[in-house]
Write an enzyme that holds these catalytic residues in place. Structure first.
Site, PDB file in Angstrom:
ATOM      1  N   ASN A  10       0.869  -1.181   0.000  1.00 44.07           N
ATOM      2  CA  ASN A  10       0.000   0.000   0.000  1.00 44.07           C
ATOM      3  C   ASN A  10       0.901   1.224   0.000  1.00 44.07           C
ATOM      4  OD1 ASN A  10      -1.780   2.063   0.583  1.00 44.07           O
ATOM      5  ND2 ASN A  10      -2.168   1.418   2.698  1.00 44.07           N
ATOM      6  N   LYS A  12       0.046   4.257  -0.160  1.00 43.61           N
ATOM      7  CA  LYS A  12      -0.614   5.422   0.458  1.00 43.61           C
ATOM      8  C   LYS A  12      -0.445   6.653  -0.454  1.00 43.61           C
ATOM      9  CE  LYS A  12       0.350   3.356   4.890  1.00 43.61           C
ATOM     10  NZ  LYS A  12       0.325   3.503   6.317  1.00 43.61           N
ATOM     11  N   HIS A  98      -9.251   0.810   5.403  1.00 43.05           N
ATOM     12  CA  HIS A  98      -7.939   1.006   6.043  1.00 43.05           C
ATOM     13  C   HIS A  98      -8.134   1.919   7.251  1.00 43.05           C
ATOM     14  CE1 HIS A  98      -3.833   2.278   6.740  1.00 43.05           C
ATOM     15  NE2 HIS A  98      -3.440   1.240   6.010  1.00 43.05           N
ATOM     16  N   GLU A 100      -6.562   4.321   8.305  1.00 44.33           N
ATOM     17  CA  GLU A 100      -6.397   5.755   8.013  1.00 44.33           C
ATOM     18  C   GLU A 100      -7.666   6.331   7.395  1.00 44.33           C
ATOM     19  OE1 GLU A 100      -2.690   5.392   5.873  1.00 44.33           O
ATOM     20  OE2 GLU A 100      -1.730   4.784   7.741  1.00 44.33           O
ATOM     21  N   GLU A 168      -4.895  -5.347  10.778  1.00 44.69           N
ATOM     22  CA  GLU A 168      -3.888  -4.306  10.931  1.00 44.69           C
ATOM     23  C   GLU A 168      -4.115  -3.560  12.244  1.00 44.69           C
ATOM     24  OE1 GLU A 168      -2.094  -3.125   6.917  1.00 44.69           O
ATOM     25  OE2 GLU A 168      -3.796  -1.830   7.260  1.00 44.69           O
ATOM     26  N   GLY A 174       2.912   1.843  10.676  1.00 45.32           N
ATOM     27  CA  GLY A 174       3.892   2.920  10.507  1.00 45.32           C
ATOM     28  C   GLY A 174       4.660   3.278  11.772  1.00 45.32           C
ATOM     29  N   SER A 212       3.809  -2.556  10.187  1.00 42.36           N
ATOM     30  CA  SER A 212       5.268  -2.591  10.354  1.00 42.36           C
ATOM     31  C   SER A 212       5.910  -3.911   9.919  1.00 42.36           C
ATOM     32  CB  SER A 212       5.650  -2.249  11.798  1.00 42.36           C
ATOM     33  OG  SER A 212       5.249  -0.920  12.102  1.00 42.36           O
TER      34      SER A 212
HETATM   35  C1  PEP Z   1      -0.470  -0.081   5.997  1.00 42.53           C
HETATM   36  O1  PEP Z   1      -0.478   1.039   5.573  1.00 42.53           O
HETATM   37  O2  PEP Z   1      -1.416  -0.829   5.711  1.00 42.53           O
HETATM   38  C2  PEP Z   1       0.652  -0.529   6.812  1.00 42.53           C
HETATM   39  C3  PEP Z   1       0.585  -1.710   7.357  1.00 42.53           C
HETATM   40  O3  PEP Z   1       1.709   0.326   6.953  1.00 42.53           O
HETATM   41  P1  PEP Z   1       3.173  -0.022   7.537  1.00 42.53           P
HETATM   42  O4  PEP Z   1       3.614  -1.306   6.894  1.00 42.53           O
HETATM   43  O5  PEP Z   1       4.022   1.139   7.147  1.00 42.53           O
HETATM   44  O6  PEP Z   1       3.035  -0.185   9.016  1.00 42.53           O
END
Ligand code: PEP
Length: 251
Positions: A10, A12, A98, A100, A168, A174, A212
């Site tokens: 992703n 973003k 997601h 976010e 997630e 992040g 992460s």
């Molecule tokens: C994500 O944006 O779905 C995500 C898991 O980000 P990151 O791997 O940077 O934690």
């Protein structure tokens, strides 16, 4: 049951055409040179790059997806993108719900469910994201939150072919922090059980872990029961960082 893993990136709101094209080409080349490709590999770029990335990857097994879609097919929704538009641009998947989006845009389970249904109706595979906040984990609510989100975000007509669930934890996205392997396995087993009560082919649904994931922890996470792939943010932006994660799904 054997479930073909999915390793999804992703991007973003990151990437302009030149640099992103170079990274995508590098990833497609790595895939082309791999002995076997025993998993599906997906990149979800910003909407502005979907068409271009789909063109670049059209002769590759690499697939392209959207990061969101509107629940409606068309209409007066300034700035939004419908699932049919994503498909028209070359996408085969759409991420919905997601954290976010749930946080920044106030998306509820009902909205996420409607978006997932729109994605499926357009012929896309929906990746439905769920996950608890740190506060919810610390107060012991994780499994109840996951059950609520899975149950109420799952599209009507969900099958193992048209729906993927991504766990997630919000606090792991992040941040460089990840749950323990035991915690991930517990949530994934719980999601599998929840899905069994909601659909007939729950055993075949791909359950991704996201938060992460990087080259150094991917193998351990991907080896866990009921983990059928990863949703990767930061470490998917560069082919050289993403490739070691993809490799864990190739074996
Ligand atoms: C994500 O944006 O779905 C995500 C898991 O980000 P990151 O791997 O940077 O934690």
């Amino acid at each position: 049951m054997t479930v073909r893993p999915l390793i999804a990136g992703n991007w973003k709101m990151n990437g302009l055409a030149d640099e992103s094209s170079a990274e995508l080409k590098a990833l497609a080349d790595l895939l082309a040179n791999a002995d076997t490709v025993a998993c599906d590999v997906l990149i979800c770029p910003p909407a502005t790059l979907i068409y271009q990335m789909a063109q670049i990857s059209k002769d590759s097994v690499l697939q392209i997806g959207g990061q969101d879609c509107h629940a409606n097919v068309s209409g007066a929704h300034t700035g939004d993108t419908s699932a049919a538009m994503l498909k028209d641009a070359g996408a085969t998947y759409a991420i919905v719900g997601h954290s976010e989006r749930r946080t920044d845009h106030g998306e509820t389970n009902a909205v996420v469910k409607a978006k997932a249904e729109a994605a499926i109706a357009a012929g896309l595979i929906a990746i439905v994201c769920v996950g608890e906040t740190l506060e919810q984990r610390e107060s012991g609510e994780t499994l109840a939150v996951i059950t609520d989100q899975v149950k109420n975000s799952l599209p009507v007509g969900a099958t193992a072919e048209n729906t993927v669930i991504a766990y997630e934890p919000v606090w792991a996205i992040g941040t460089g922090k990840t749950p323990t392997p035991e915690d991930v396995a517990e949530v994934h087993a719980h999601m599998r059980k929840d899905l069994a009560g909601l659909m007939s082919d729950a055993d075949g649904v791909r359950l991704l872990y996201g938060g992460s994931v990087k080259g150094s922890n991917a193998a351990e996470l991907m080896a866990l029961d009921n983990v059928n792939g990863a949703l990767v943010g930061g470490a998917s932006l560069k082919a050289s960082d993403f490739w070691p994660i993809v490799e864990t799904g190739l074996k």
